[in-house]
Write a protein that holds these residues in place. Sequence first.
Motif: not given
Length: 101
Positions: A5-24
Amino acid sequence: PCATPFGKMLATIHGRSLYRLMAGHTCTGACVTAWPRLLMPLHTTKPLGVRCLGTVKVGSRPQVTYRGRRLWLFSGDSGSSVRGNNLAGFKVAKLVTGPCP
């Protein structure tokens, strides 16, 4: 990458969702228990998958980066869930087009 629902996002080869930490925001100590770093497997040196992946040294193992931002997992996720979105300064890691920084 996977479609969500967020659009195309990154995931591990096992399908786990990946995140990035926002600035600050930072994640150290107890935060890393809930938000483990995406580390490279032992004896590998280069992440594969999409363009703009890289690494940054964290202790003795490299943490995977995307477009220069470190990637994280969320311990509260299961399968491909994205329960960590907007928690503690983390956002889902969306696939971005264009030249790599």
